[in-house]
Design an enzyme around this catalytic site. Structure first.
Site, PDB file in Angstrom:
ATOM      1  N   ALA A  84      29.708   9.238 -39.425  1.00  0.00           N
ATOM      2  CA  ALA A  84      28.613   9.562 -38.399  1.00  0.00           C
ATOM      3  C   ALA A  84      28.330   8.765 -37.271  1.00  0.00           C
ATOM      4  CB  ALA A  84      27.355   9.965 -39.618  1.00  0.00           C
ATOM      5  N   GLY A 101      31.465   8.752 -42.840  1.00  0.00           N
ATOM      6  CA  GLY A 101      31.454  10.367 -42.910  1.00  0.00           C
ATOM      7  C   GLY A 101      32.916  10.646 -42.663  1.00  0.00           C
ATOM      8  N   GLU A 107      34.664  10.711 -45.855  1.00  0.00           N
ATOM      9  CA  GLU A 107      34.086  11.834 -46.774  1.00  0.00           C
ATOM     10  C   GLU A 107      34.435  13.105 -46.185  1.00  0.00           C
ATOM     11  OE1 GLU A 107      30.204  10.232 -45.306  1.00  0.00           O
ATOM     12  OE2 GLU A 107      29.384  10.293 -47.609  1.00  0.00           O
ATOM     13  N   GLU A 126      28.773   1.970 -45.141  1.00  0.00           N
ATOM     14  CA  GLU A 126      27.220   2.453 -44.735  1.00  0.00           C
ATOM     15  C   GLU A 126      26.189   1.302 -44.981  1.00  0.00           C
ATOM     16  OE1 GLU A 126      29.290   4.462 -46.194  1.00  0.00           O
ATOM     17  OE2 GLU A 126      29.035   6.320 -45.272  1.00  0.00           O
TER      18      GLU A 126
HETATM   19  N1  CAA Z   1      29.245   6.171 -34.341  1.00  0.00           N
HETATM   20  C1  CAA Z   1      28.925   5.863 -32.879  1.00  0.00           C
HETATM   21  N2  CAA Z   1      30.014   5.321 -32.237  1.00  0.00           N
HETATM   22  C2  CAA Z   1      30.918   4.730 -32.762  1.00  0.00           C
HETATM   23  C3  CAA Z   1      31.247   4.693 -34.540  1.00  0.00           C
HETATM   24  C4  CAA Z   1      30.204   5.640 -34.808  1.00  0.00           C
HETATM   25  N3  CAA Z   1      30.407   5.681 -36.400  1.00  0.00           N
HETATM   26  N4  CAA Z   1      32.278   4.126 -34.467  1.00  0.00           N
HETATM   27  C5  CAA Z   1      32.736   3.416 -33.399  1.00  0.00           C
HETATM   28  N5  CAA Z   1      31.992   3.986 -32.526  1.00  0.00           N
HETATM   29  C6  CAA Z   1      31.867   3.659 -30.978  1.00  0.00           C
HETATM   30  C7  CAA Z   1      31.778   2.222 -30.632  1.00  0.00           C
HETATM   31  O1  CAA Z   1      30.429   1.973 -30.418  1.00  0.00           O
HETATM   32  C8  CAA Z   1      32.602   2.043 -29.088  1.00  0.00           C
HETATM   33  O2  CAA Z   1      31.651   2.558 -27.999  1.00  0.00           O
HETATM   34  P1  CAA Z   1      31.481   1.868 -26.787  1.00  0.00           P
HETATM   35  O3  CAA Z   1      32.973   1.778 -26.294  1.00  0.00           O
HETATM   36  O4  CAA Z   1      30.693   2.676 -26.237  1.00  0.00           O
HETATM   37  O5  CAA Z   1      30.833   0.453 -27.095  1.00  0.00           O
HETATM   38  C9  CAA Z   1      33.651   2.611 -29.404  1.00  0.00           C
HETATM   39  O6  CAA Z   1      33.402   3.688 -30.592  1.00  0.00           O
HETATM   40  C10 CAA Z   1      34.888   2.074 -29.993  1.00  0.00           C
HETATM   41  O7  CAA Z   1      34.418   1.332 -31.111  1.00  0.00           O
HETATM   42  P2  CAA Z   1      34.860  -0.266 -31.217  1.00  0.00           P
HETATM   43  O8  CAA Z   1      34.603  -1.132 -29.848  1.00  0.00           O
HETATM   44  O9  CAA Z   1      33.977  -0.604 -32.224  1.00  0.00           O
HETATM   45  O10 CAA Z   1      36.146  -0.177 -31.590  1.00  0.00           O
HETATM   46  P3  CAA Z   1      37.328  -1.465 -32.585  1.00  0.00           P
HETATM   47  O11 CAA Z   1      38.410  -0.910 -32.609  1.00  0.00           O
HETATM   48  O12 CAA Z   1      36.751  -2.860 -32.363  1.00  0.00           O
HETATM   49  O13 CAA Z   1      36.604  -1.053 -34.204  1.00  0.00           O
HETATM   50  C11 CAA Z   1      35.980   0.317 -35.968  1.00  0.00           C
HETATM   51  C12 CAA Z   1      36.789   0.093 -34.591  1.00  0.00           C
HETATM   52  C13 CAA Z   1      36.360  -0.539 -37.094  1.00  0.00           C
HETATM   53  C14 CAA Z   1      36.066   1.820 -36.339  1.00  0.00           C
HETATM   54  C15 CAA Z   1      34.380   0.084 -35.386  1.00  0.00           C
HETATM   55  O14 CAA Z   1      33.990   0.853 -34.397  1.00  0.00           O
HETATM   56  C16 CAA Z   1      33.387   0.610 -36.512  1.00  0.00           C
HETATM   57  O15 CAA Z   1      33.273  -0.299 -37.480  1.00  0.00           O
HETATM   58  N6  CAA Z   1      32.697   1.612 -36.533  1.00  0.00           N
HETATM   59  C17 CAA Z   1      31.610   2.207 -37.368  1.00  0.00           C
HETATM   60  C18 CAA Z   1      31.887   2.371 -38.839  1.00  0.00           C
HETATM   61  C19 CAA Z   1      30.922   2.844 -39.637  1.00  0.00           C
HETATM   62  O16 CAA Z   1      30.009   1.937 -39.998  1.00  0.00           O
HETATM   63  N7  CAA Z   1      31.253   3.877 -40.008  1.00  0.00           N
HETATM   64  C20 CAA Z   1      30.001   4.478 -40.774  1.00  0.00           C
HETATM   65  C21 CAA Z   1      28.913   5.217 -40.031  1.00  0.00           C
HETATM   66  S1  CAA Z   1      27.606   5.647 -41.059  1.00  0.00           S
HETATM   67  C22 CAA Z   1      27.992   7.089 -41.872  1.00  0.00           C
HETATM   68  O17 CAA Z   1      29.111   7.739 -41.688  1.00  0.00           O
HETATM   69  C23 CAA Z   1      26.872   7.799 -42.942  1.00  0.00           C
HETATM   70  C24 CAA Z   1      27.376   8.730 -43.615  1.00  0.00           C
HETATM   71  O18 CAA Z   1      28.068   8.703 -44.749  1.00  0.00           O
HETATM   72  C25 CAA Z   1      27.276  10.167 -43.220  1.00  0.00           C
END
Ligand code: CAA
Length: 258
Positions: free
Chosen positions: A64, A109, A112, A132
């Site tokens: 998400a 998400g 999921e 999460e």
């Molecule tokens: N939401 C919003 N933006 C996201 C995102 C997310 N879930 N995942 C990545 N992005 C964005 C980053 O903020 C970044 O944006 P900027 O370029 O503007 O800084 C861009 O995507 C690229 O990401 P990274 O620079 O972090 O890329 P990376 O290759 O170094 O890492 C990754 C990739 C491991 C996927 C890392 O981005 C990450 O850990 N993302 C978050 C994963 C996460 O925590 N997901 C769970 C979300 S909560 C959820 O999903 C709740 C639910 O069950 C409904």
């Protein structure tokens, strides 16, 4: 027409691609609305017999949208999560097979969303996780419910409580994906799977899908009753006559979806 996803139909397959590669295809409210709309189109289109869902770039879906969620209060957060459930429950209710082509990160998400598909094929590059708890929240698009149903309670708790990312092979070993292929083989493998399923009797495929989904959480007695009625309904189809007659006449069945 769509801004955050791509949708096209080719050779009876509806291709849905989440298209926010700069944000790792994170699911915000608009993506969820557009997914729902595309799935509605696919469900209504007689040309579409299977759906392949994938992500643009190096992520399937990284979860998400954290930037959006960061702005939400509890009521707004609840609405976003309810919207996600609406989309994923809808995918399970449509009588057409959904195949997740997991090309890269399937986190939160994203994992999921893949779990709401009927069958998951992953690229060797795919990574799965429910991170999460790193954000002070829990999985909200069905992860606490679908993950234990796929991989068992212990492994689901391990993944959710550690937030650990696992690779495609490990995801396959624990039953989170059905097959792992080389990255360049991902879409062809999903198309081959879709074609195999589409070559079978479509009414039977649809009834099999909904009988599995609707029966899974019932007790065995109620689930048996459900299967009996679902089985009987296939006998009302012309495709049942076609399939059995073709077998007995040693011919290939030509199913009409009737
Ligand atoms: N939401 C919003 N933006 C996201 C995102 C997310 N879930 N995942 C990545 N992005 C964005 C980053 O903020 C970044 O944006 P900027 O370029 O503007 O800084 C861009 O995507 C690229 O990401 P990274 O620079 O972090 O890329 P990376 O290759 O170094 O890492 C990754 C990739 C491991 C996927 C890392 O981005 C990450 O850990 N993302 C978050 C994963 C996460 O925590 N997901 C769970 C979300 S909560 C959820 O999903 C709740 C639910 O069950 C409904």
């Amino acid at each position: 027409m769509y801004e955050t996803i791509k949708y096209q139909v080719s050779e009876n397959i509806g291709y849905v691609t989440i298209n926010r590669p700069k944000a790792m295809n994170a699911l915000n409210g608009q993506v969820l609305d557009e997914l729902y709309a595309a799935f509605t189109e696919a469900a209504a289109d007689e040309q579409v017999k299977a759906v392949i869902l994938t992500g643009e770039g190096k992520a399937f879906v990284a979860g998400a949208d954290i930037a959006q969620m960061n702005q939400l209060d509890a009521i707004e957060g609840r609405a976003l999560i309810a919207k996600g459930h609406k989309v994923m429950n809808y995918m399970e209710s449509i009588e057409k097979p959904f195949i997740a082509a997991v090309n890269g990160f399937a986190l939160g998400g994203g994992c999921e969303l893949a779990m709401a598909c009927d069958i998951r094929i992953a690229s060797e590059k795919a990574k799965f996780g429910q991170p999460e708890v790193n954000l002070g929240i829990i999985p909200g698009f069905g992860g606490t419910q679908r993950l234990p149903r796929l991989v068992g309670k212990g492994m689901a708790k391990y993944m959710i409580m550690t937030a650990e990312m696992i690779g495609a092979e490990e995801a396959c070993r624990i039953g989170l994906v059905e097959k792992v292929v080389a990255p360049e083989e991902l879409i062809p493998a999903c198309e081959k799977l879709a074609q195999t399923i589409m070559s079978k009797a479509p009414i039977a495929i649809g009834i099999a899908k909904t009988t599995i989904n609707n029966g899974y959480d019932l007790d065995m007695r109620a689930a048996s009753a459900l299967e009996i009625e679902a089985f009987a309904s296939t006998f009302a189809s012309q495709d049942k006559t076609e399939g059995m007659t073709a077998f007995l006449e040693k011919k290939e069945a030509k199913f009409q979806n009737k």
